[in-house]
Every structure is written in structure tokens, then in C-alpha cells.
Design a protein around this motif. Sequence first.
Motif, PDB file in Angstrom:
ATOM      1  N   ALA A 236       0.819  -1.213   0.000  1.00  0.00           N
ATOM      2  CA  ALA A 236       0.000   0.000   0.000  1.00  0.00           C
ATOM      3  C   ALA A 236       0.849   1.257   0.000  1.00  0.00           C
ATOM      4  O   ALA A 236       1.005   1.915   1.011  1.00  0.00           O
ATOM      5  CB  ALA A 236      -0.894  -0.015   1.232  1.00  0.00           C
TER       6      ALA A 236
ATOM      7  N   MET B 207      -3.801   1.654  -4.092  1.00  0.00           N
ATOM      8  CA  MET B 207      -3.325   0.375  -3.582  1.00  0.00           C
ATOM      9  C   MET B 207      -3.667   0.222  -2.104  1.00  0.00           C
ATOM     10  O   MET B 207      -3.902  -0.892  -1.628  1.00  0.00           O
ATOM     11  CB  MET B 207      -1.812   0.236  -3.784  1.00  0.00           C
ATOM     12  N   GLY B 208      -3.698   1.333  -1.369  1.00  0.00           N
ATOM     13  CA  GLY B 208      -4.123   1.290   0.025  1.00  0.00           C
ATOM     14  C   GLY B 208      -5.559   0.784   0.107  1.00  0.00           C
ATOM     15  O   GLY B 208      -5.885  -0.088   0.916  1.00  0.00           O
ATOM     16  N   GLY B 209      -6.418   1.320  -0.758  1.00  0.00           N
ATOM     17  CA  GLY B 209      -7.807   0.882  -0.808  1.00  0.00           C
ATOM     18  C   GLY B 209      -7.898  -0.589  -1.166  1.00  0.00           C
ATOM     19  O   GLY B 209      -8.663  -1.353  -0.575  1.00  0.00           O
TER      20      GLY B 209
ATOM     21  N   TRP C 146      -6.973  -2.732   1.708  1.00  0.00           N
ATOM     22  CA  TRP C 146      -8.041  -2.734   2.703  1.00  0.00           C
ATOM     23  C   TRP C 146      -9.148  -3.679   2.278  1.00  0.00           C
ATOM     24  O   TRP C 146      -9.625  -4.499   3.059  1.00  0.00           O
ATOM     25  CB  TRP C 146      -8.591  -1.312   2.886  1.00  0.00           C
TER      26      TRP C 146
ATOM     27  N   PRO D 299      -9.510   3.247   3.590  1.00  0.00           N
ATOM     28  CA  PRO D 299      -8.555   4.359   3.657  1.00  0.00           C
ATOM     29  C   PRO D 299      -8.528   5.177   2.368  1.00  0.00           C
ATOM     30  O   PRO D 299      -7.939   6.245   2.320  1.00  0.00           O
ATOM     31  CB  PRO D 299      -7.213   3.671   3.888  1.00  0.00           C
TER      32      PRO D 299
ATOM     33  N   THR E  22       3.223   4.402   6.186  1.00  0.00           N
ATOM     34  CA  THR E  22       2.192   3.639   5.473  1.00  0.00           C
ATOM     35  C   THR E  22       1.265   2.961   6.481  1.00  0.00           C
ATOM     36  O   THR E  22       0.049   2.936   6.304  1.00  0.00           O
ATOM     37  CB  THR E  22       2.844   2.571   4.576  1.00  0.00           C
TER      38      THR E  22
ATOM     39  N   ALA F  37      -1.009   5.426   8.219  1.00  0.00           N
ATOM     40  CA  ALA F  37      -2.068   5.885   7.316  1.00  0.00           C
ATOM     41  C   ALA F  37      -2.947   4.731   6.876  1.00  0.00           C
ATOM     42  O   ALA F  37      -3.854   4.930   6.078  1.00  0.00           O
ATOM     43  CB  ALA F  37      -1.457   6.574   6.108  1.00  0.00           C
ATOM     44  N   ASP F  38      -2.663   3.512   7.364  1.00  0.00           N
ATOM     45  CA  ASP F  38      -3.450   2.350   6.971  1.00  0.00           C
ATOM     46  C   ASP F  38      -3.410   2.165   5.452  1.00  0.00           C
ATOM     47  O   ASP F  38      -4.387   1.767   4.834  1.00  0.00           O
ATOM     48  CB  ASP F  38      -4.893   2.538   7.462  1.00  0.00           C
ATOM     49  N   GLY F  39      -2.286   2.494   4.863  1.00  0.00           N
ATOM     50  CA  GLY F  39      -2.137   2.336   3.427  1.00  0.00           C
ATOM     51  C   GLY F  39      -2.757   3.457   2.620  1.00  0.00           C
ATOM     52  O   GLY F  39      -2.575   3.516   1.409  1.00  0.00           O
ATOM     53  N   GLY F  40      -3.486   4.335   3.271  1.00  0.00           N
ATOM     54  CA  GLY F  40      -4.137   5.419   2.527  1.00  0.00           C
ATOM     55  C   GLY F  40      -3.432   6.738   2.766  1.00  0.00           C
ATOM     56  O   GLY F  40      -2.213   6.821   2.733  1.00  0.00           O
ATOM     57  N   THR F  41      -4.208   7.769   3.020  1.00  0.00           N
ATOM     58  CA  THR F  41      -3.660   9.099   3.209  1.00  0.00           C
ATOM     59  C   THR F  41      -4.113   9.644   4.558  1.00  0.00           C
ATOM     60  O   THR F  41      -5.277   9.504   4.917  1.00  0.00           O
ATOM     61  CB  THR F  41      -4.165  10.025   2.088  1.00  0.00           C
TER      62      THR F  41
END
Lengths: 322, 336
Positions: A42, A47-49, A52, A321, B152, B155-159
Motif C-alpha cells: 500500500a 493500492m491502500g484501498g 483494505w 482508507p 504507510t 495511514a493504513d495504506g491510505g492518506t
Amino acid sequence: MKRRTFLSAIAASTMLAGAAVIMPATAQEDESYTIGVAIPSATHGFMGGLNWHAQDTIARLGRTYPNIEFVLSTAGDASTMVNDIEDMVATRDIDALVVLPFESEPLTAPVQSVAEQDIWVTVVDRGLSEEGIEDLYVAGDNTGFGRVAGEYFAEALGEGDKIVVLRGIPTTLDNERVEAFQAAIEGSGIEVLDMQHGNWSRDDAFNVMQDYLSRFPEIDAVWAADDDMAIGALEAIAQAGRQDEMWVVGGAGMKEVIQRMMDGDPQLPVNVTYPPAQISTAIELTALGLVSSSPVSGRFIIASQRITPENAENFYFPDSPF
Amino acid sequence: MSEAASPGRVQARRHSINLHVLGPILALVLLVALGAWLNPNFLSYGNVTNVLARSAFIGIIAVGMTFVITAGGIDLSVGAMAAFVAGTMILAMNALVPVMGVGVPLVLAGMAVALLTGFAAGVVNGALIAKVRIEAFIVTLGSMGIYRSLVTWLADGGTLSLDSAARTLYRPVYYDGLFGVAWPIIVFALVAIIGEVLMRRTAFGRHCAALGASEQVARYSAVNVDRVRMATFVLLGVLVGIATIMYVPRLGSASGSTGVLWELEAIAAVIIGGTVLKGGFGRVWGTVVGVLILSLIGNILNLASIVSPYLNGAIQGVIVILAVVLQRDSKATSRR
């Protein structure tokens, strides 16, 4: 290299042993399975989404199907991903592999060797460079992503209107999107002032947009091709105080952007989906294929839809996220 | 024979030293002229402000990097560290909103968190390098990976996004300024001036150069080698904190992709500016010129789009190498 031959030796022997045990047992009801999931780590909003949604789906399916075990690995580059997949085959004896290839070329041969060991292979989003390896292909529609955005531009703008484009990281995927976009606005008389790479990054998009703004006194709209870039571009536009002159179309449905659309922000008229939840579709179909007799092989392309302020609610995932 | 030759040699040396000093400035002037020729808006107030303000993050960090490199070290972790500091700062401010409310104290608390986190990160790097005596390259390569994955994970992989009310209040720190000069530019200028004075006029600056030239000699000359080395990394950590204070109000967010490759840009700026990568000689004002050269190249390529955007990186690479080659040539002649 020694390690690799060692691993594949183990893999081969486990597979032989495994095959002997599994073959006669397939008819049994309480058969247990292991599904390996290999995705990029992520490092970027999308990619973070995706990470998740993968974890969310695995947790949910783990409850639905107690006889399926999941192995999830995330890799920061192609060679780590290959190692992860080799380890999954060698040590976890997986029955199916769901993989979002970090890059198509380097992953093709390793995934092919997995498929040759009679392991079910589901490929997500980025295809492999050879056809016919995977049993199931699940992907978003990159051509559609560009086309749907382009169609909106062609509807909303007219002869002589001026736009700028922020492209992603130079990849074939980005080319597909941009070509489809250009095809969709062809003949509408819209003038594309310039296209530069914002690399799917807020910071880069901010800088490029600042430069566009000082270079072009007249811009009617921006195609940012990704919501991270859209946010950077909006910030640069606000700094220049030109919010009333232009609107921005991003893409992929980041929750902050969807939120602003639900609030009726005139600068964000539409958005185009490219769901990070496609990984869920892939994992669910793979699990379904293992536990039931439903046929799931083939290609599953998830259409890119137009999100408008009216239907934005359906695309809002407050817990993700992204 | 030597009498006849030496005046000429001295002459040549003086001449080439001038070239060496002028090299980066000349490159900068050429770039500005090229930009102005390619686009009439290049020298507009708005464009100049944009370029200077966005140079400030790398610039502030690069000033600190000048000291680290002069003292014979290197720091690969600054980009990831900046992302981590930004993430920590945003989380801290978001957590403090219900306690302190949205006001100036909240912003000050956020700034303090950024400075402290940067300071602590610098102390950790410095201690591992100076006290535990692990190679700087290895320590900072390790901490680069640690900070990058920490942010990362946070932010839990996000922003990570700053609370929107706090954001509105904090925003002017990047976008406003004094007498029409944006705050990041003012801060960058102050950091550069203080850095230049520190390098040229203080014992600390001389000790850095001595340490970078030869650790043994510096030790025999009663320089507290460990303390000086430690101080360079702590100084850099604090400057990363200051850069982050300027960075966060710009987009109000931090993610795993914040600050990617900043370390290499900062190192490149330092080297373009005439500091020696192996240590022993550093020049803060040169670093400032180096930073400006790097961000001007990007700006000009965006303003002109004369070649395929695929080649932008190649053009930047060529200019960076040319800038250094120019200097090296003149230095080689001066040594001869």
C-alpha cells in the motif's frame, strides 16, 4: 539462485505428495482449501484501498467458509512478489492463487509455473504478458475509464474550450486510458493544451498544475485521471484563485472526493469508477470456484461507471482508507 | 625553471578556482535565460514564487545534508523521515483538536511535535552512526525503510489528512507571507543564511570539514569527532522537522508516497553546489543554487513541453551530470 532451485525442489515434491493425497479426496464435503493472495503493498491511495478491501474480504470469507484458509502477501517490487508466490506454493501448499502482478513481464513466467502445477490462477487488473495462463481474469476497464471521462468532457464542453491533462506514471495502462480519452473527445472541438505526467501523486500534480496555471491564461477544465492528482490540482487552482474558471475530473472514487461531490462541490461535477474493490470480486469468485460447482473461469471486466452528485452515495466507503 | 613556471601556475589556479565557484551560478543564469526565452510567464511573480516556495522543502533539508556530507556522512532517510514526521504531526494535531480546539496554540503544538520528532529521528540516526559506529549508509538505509513503512502503517495504506478546520487555520503558513514573499521562501532563506554562517564562521563548520577530510587528523587536533558527527545528523533531523512544518499546510496530507526520492534530490543539490561527496569541503550557498537548478529544470520542462514528457527525467539527468562535470574539470586543473 540456489535458494530458488531449493524452493522449487520443495515445491515440486510437496506438489507430488499433495496431489497423491488430494486426488481421491476431492469428492468429500469437508475438503479444506488454501488460497494465496499476492498484491502490491500500500504505497499509493488506490493500492491502500485495494489492500483494505483484500483484508476485509479475507476476514469475511474466512467466516463464511471455515474450510478455506487464506495467505496474504504484499510486495513492494516485482522480485519480492515472485519470492512470496514461490514461498506460498512451497510452504503453504495453496490450491489457488489470486495475484495482482506488480509488473506484467517479470511475473509471467513464475505465475505460469504455478499454473502448470495445477493450481488455480486468478489474475487481477494488470494482465500477464502471455495469454492463456490464468484460469480467471478480473479487471477494471482502463479503456472505459478514459472513455467515460472523455464522453463527459465532450458533453459538457464545446468547440474551442481548453483543457489540460495530468497523466499517471508512464505505463501501458496509462496509455490505454489516455488514448480512449482522446478518442472520446475527438470531433468535439475541445483543445487539449498540454499533457504532463503527474505520476498519480498529489505533490507532482500540484507542481504540474501550478505550472499549467502560470502558462495558460485560459483553462476551462482539467482531466486529472486519478483522485490523488485531482486533489493536488484543486489545491493549485485554489492558490491561484481561479476556482470559478475550471472544473476537475479525477477518477477511481476516493472517499474525500466522493464526499465533496455529495456536498455538491461545483468544481467536481463527475467522477469515474475504477474500483479498488475489484480484488474482492477476484477473491470471492476464486473461493466460489473452489467450494461450489459454479463455473467461474473466463474474463470478468468491471465496467467504469460515471459517478454524479446524484448517485455518489452508492460509491462512498467511509471505512476504506481510500 | 620553477621560478619561471610558478607565476603561470598560480595564474591558472586563480582562474580555475573562479570558474569552480562560478560554475553552478553560471548554470543557474543560463537556465533562467532559457526559461525566460521559452515562456514569457517564466519570470512572472506567480511563477517565481511557486518555484521558490516548492524548492523550500528540499532546500531546507539540503542545507542540513550539506553539513552531513561535508563531515563525511550521508543520510538516505530524509525523504521517508519527512513523510513520517508529517504523518506524526497530522495525527497529533487531529488528536489535539478536541482537547485544545482549533486555534493558534494547536498549530504551535503541531510545529513542536514536528520539531521534536525530527530531532528524535536525528538523534537515533546520529547515535547509531557516531556511538555504535555503524556505517552511515547502512544506518540511514535501514531507517529509510523503517520510516517509510511506519507512515504507510499509520495511514493504513491510505492518506492521513489534517482536520479540515485546523487545515484552514494552518494553510496560510504555506500560502501567505510577508510583503508578498511566501513564508516557505522566507524560512528557506533564513535557514540558508544561518547555515552559511555556521559553515564558514564557526568552529562547528571547520570541525565538519576537518572530520570529512580526515577523521584521524581531526581526532589528533582535539576535535570531538563523535559529538560533531552526531550534531550533523541532529541538525539535519531538526531541519527535516522545519521542512515538514512548511510542507504539511500545502496539501494538508501525508501518505506512503510523500517525500519519495527527496533524499536523492537533496544529495544531488548538495553535489551540484560544489560540496565534495567524499567530505572535507562544503558550501551552503552552492547547495541553495543546486536546489534552484533542480527545481527550475522541472519548471521549465512543464512550461515548455518541447520534448516527450517521457524524456523529462533524462534531460534532468543530463543537466545534473553536466553541472558536476563542469566543476570537476575546473577542479582537476586547479589541482594540477
